[in-house]
Scaffold this active site. Structure first.
Site: not given
Ligand code: ZN
Length: 150
Positions: A45, A50, A87-88, A129-130, A133
């Site tokens: 995701g 991000q 998380c990226l 999660h997204e 963000h």
């Molecule tokens: Zn993330």
């Protein structure tokens, strides 16, 4: 185009992203770039902040195909499930996060059609999660002391 992923502690990851008022070519371009960036980094995701864009856009693919959502909203949740998350934007860190086991998310698809997604398991987790963000919330905010997995 694969974009640069912004990492903590970049402030763009901490602001409340603004709703998309009109889906334009630029919106579609951003979603396309988000999908490419997500796949290039083997993520499940990605949220627009991000890649440095504070707009309410997410892409998710937990193995059942690409889901791109504009202005996604968590409209219902049930149950609880604890599982490991990363998380990226926070490389090298993971931890156990308790989230709703099942969710209903509403939003618009890239064609502007209203979508209602009922999800459980990894997809439900990725959506939560997204969407977090978009409100400047990171998974590490959900960790309790001593819960970092590595
Ligand atoms: Zn993330």
């Amino acid at each position: 185009m694969v974009r640069k992923i912004f990492l903590v502690p970049h402030p763009v990851l901490r602001i409340k992203a603004r709703p998309v008022e009109k889906i334009t070519k630029k919106t579609l371009r951003i979603l396309q770039d988000m999908a490419e960036t997500m796949y290039a980094n083997n993520g499940v995701g990605l949220a627009a902040p991000q890649i440095g864009i504070p707009e309410r856009l997410i892409t998710v693919d937990t193995g059942d195909g690409l889901l791109s959502l504009i202005n996604p909203v968590l409209v219902a949740t049930s149950g609880q499930e604890r599982d490991v998350e990363g998380c990226l934007s926070i490389p090298g860190q993971s931890g156990y996060v308790t989230r709703a086991a099942r969710v209903i998310v509403e939003g618009l698809d890239p064609g502007g059609r209203r979508k209602k997604i009922e999800a459980e398991g990894l997809l439900a987790r990725a959506l939560q999660h997204e969407i977090d963000h978009l409100d400047g919330i990171l998974f590490t905010d959900h960790l309790k002391d001593g819960e970092e997995a590595k």
